[in-house]
Design a protein around this motif. Structure first.
Motif: not given
Length: 67
Positions: A14-22, A40-50
């Motif tokens: 989730m963290m890597v996918a969110g960062i890559l999307i952002t 924003l969706i990428g950032g939310v995905m990364a925060l969910v992973g964290v």
């Protein structure tokens, strides 16, 4: 031998996918109207992973404290 904490693989994904999307959203064409939303969706995905990682670590520590 002490047990080590092994973070859940899904949280890392989730963290890597969110960062890559952002980061990928910054390379979209400038006239792409939804670039901010995608970022924003990428950032939310990364925060969910964290958050997932932190909850898993907290639960692991609480389980160790009970033993």
């Amino acid at each position: 031998m002490a047990q080590r904490f092994v973070p859940p693989k899904g949280a890392l994904i989730m963290m890597v996918a969110g960062i890559l999307i952002t980061v990928g959203a910054t390379y979209l064409p400038r006239n792409f109207n939804y670039g901010v939303i995608v970022s924003l969706i990428g950032g939310v995905m990364a925060l969910v992973g964290v958050a997932w990682h932190m909850v898993a670590r907290f639960r692991w520590r609480m389980d160790r404290a009970r033993r």
